[in-house]
Design a protein around this motif. Sequence first.
Motif, PDB file in Angstrom:
ATOM      1  N   THR A 185       0.817  -1.027   0.015  1.00 13.70           N
ATOM      2  CA  THR A 185       0.008   0.039  -0.076  1.00 13.70           C
ATOM      3  C   THR A 185       0.964   1.155   0.003  1.00 13.70           C
ATOM      4  O   THR A 185       0.396   2.323  -0.874  1.00 13.70           O
ATOM      5  CB  THR A 185      -0.823   0.036   1.208  1.00 13.70           C
ATOM      6  OG1 THR A 185      -1.705  -1.075   1.321  1.00 13.70           O
ATOM      7  CG2 THR A 185      -1.787   1.199   1.252  1.00 13.70           C
TER       8      THR A 185
ATOM      9  N   ARG B 260       2.472   1.609  -3.367  1.00 10.62           N
ATOM     10  CA  ARG B 260       1.519   1.885  -4.415  1.00 10.62           C
ATOM     11  C   ARG B 260       1.324   0.729  -5.520  1.00 10.62           C
ATOM     12  O   ARG B 260       1.459   1.336  -6.557  1.00 10.62           O
ATOM     13  CB  ARG B 260       1.530   3.215  -4.888  1.00 10.62           C
ATOM     14  CG  ARG B 260       1.326   4.363  -3.878  1.00 10.62           C
ATOM     15  CD  ARG B 260       1.366   5.869  -4.577  1.00 10.62           C
ATOM     16  NE  ARG B 260       2.384   5.979  -5.437  1.00 10.62           N
ATOM     17  CZ  ARG B 260       3.410   6.533  -5.469  1.00 10.62           C
ATOM     18  NH1 ARG B 260       3.863   6.738  -4.262  1.00 10.62           N
ATOM     19  NH2 ARG B 260       4.230   6.855  -6.629  1.00 10.62           N
TER      20      ARG B 260
ATOM     21  N   GLY C   5       0.234  -1.220  -8.256  1.00 15.98           N
ATOM     22  CA  GLY C   5      -0.883  -1.198  -8.817  1.00 15.98           C
ATOM     23  C   GLY C   5      -1.219  -2.112 -10.190  1.00 15.98           C
ATOM     24  O   GLY C   5      -0.130  -2.505 -10.640  1.00 15.98           O
TER      25      GLY C   5
ATOM     26  N   ARG D  37      -3.069  -7.427  -6.843  1.00 16.76           N
ATOM     27  CA  ARG D  37      -3.238  -5.957  -6.984  1.00 16.76           C
ATOM     28  C   ARG D  37      -3.041  -5.468  -8.483  1.00 16.76           C
ATOM     29  O   ARG D  37      -3.127  -4.309  -8.755  1.00 16.76           O
ATOM     30  CB  ARG D  37      -2.484  -5.175  -6.250  1.00 16.76           C
ATOM     31  CG  ARG D  37      -2.437  -5.446  -4.880  1.00 16.76           C
ATOM     32  CD  ARG D  37      -1.413  -4.774  -3.835  1.00 16.76           C
ATOM     33  NE  ARG D  37      -1.588  -3.280  -4.098  1.00 16.76           N
ATOM     34  CZ  ARG D  37      -2.109  -2.494  -3.081  1.00 16.76           C
ATOM     35  NH1 ARG D  37      -2.564  -3.043  -1.914  1.00 16.76           N
ATOM     36  NH2 ARG D  37      -1.979  -1.271  -3.203  1.00 16.76           N
TER      37      ARG D  37
END
Length: 334
Positions: free
Chosen positions: A150, A153, A155, A179
């Motif tokens: 997290t 980041r 993604g 993710r």
Amino acid sequence: MKVARFHAPGDIRIEEAPEPVAGPGELKIRVRNCSTCGTDAKIFKFGHHHIVPPRVMGHEIAGEVVDTGARVQVIAAIPCGTCGECRRGRLTVCPNQESMGYHYDGGFAEYMIVPAKVLAVDGVNAIPDGVGFAEASVAEPLACVINGQTLARVGPGDDVVVMGAGPIGCLHVRLARARGANRVFLVDVNAERLAMAAELVRPDAAIDSDPVEQVLKLTGGRGADVVITAAASGAAQEQAVRMAARQGRISFFGGLPKDNPIISLDSNLVHYRELTIVGANGSSPANNAQALKLVAEGSVVVSDLITHRLPLPRVLDGIDLVSRGEAIKVTIEP
């Protein structure tokens, strides 16, 4: 009941102890699984400044509430919930943080007490239907991985490098895919451990030498969007900066030995490539709940990462397997 108690570096004993009694606001659980990790191996070898022996170890905990039979997972890191950082939602960096198996007796025992302050921060999670106790115990390290990714980041579309093929590295590979990462590369200097991990988590490439050169080659010279150092290695941290793409994010996930925490950093790479370097320190209670949800959904599979299940009297064998890199995840079943 039987417990595994730390007395001094190199001295963990299987002992008989009276069954504990819960006090006001506390919870007594029958431990069903408490998994081991690299931190347990370090404590066994060196001790820990937060552990005043004798102390029952074990912090990846799942079991049953004695009074109700409810199946629960317990957080390891306990934020105070009231300091300035906690009030700002920064529970992972609470300066008053305590831990199960460090400040309080942990899960290498048949029964244990969950302190009231754990319940006060929502640190006891119901295990979802279909999730076993062993899988639930792995929610704690997965929660730490969630916190790290997290902050970095991770993604959709990212090329991600995970440096370190231990259990944490394997969880990072699995979570990065969940993710939406484009490709995930796994790096380890131990070719045998890398092969064992790669067989399970199937990275897009497994790299055991010249990681900077290999990552640049695999990415057409661009570098990785995210590099996660899931190993206690200063060399890995230095390499991570060199293999990061422009505007890449680097997670210093694994802490370095306290007697050798300094690395050489080319700050011009950080400056001109606009790199972001983030730390990662444990997990929050919310991360633990999220980890259980991902396991229950099947988004992050952990059952096959549990390579060894041992009874409590063999906890030292489990720690030895972890130390020698001959297991992915070892769980103790008191």
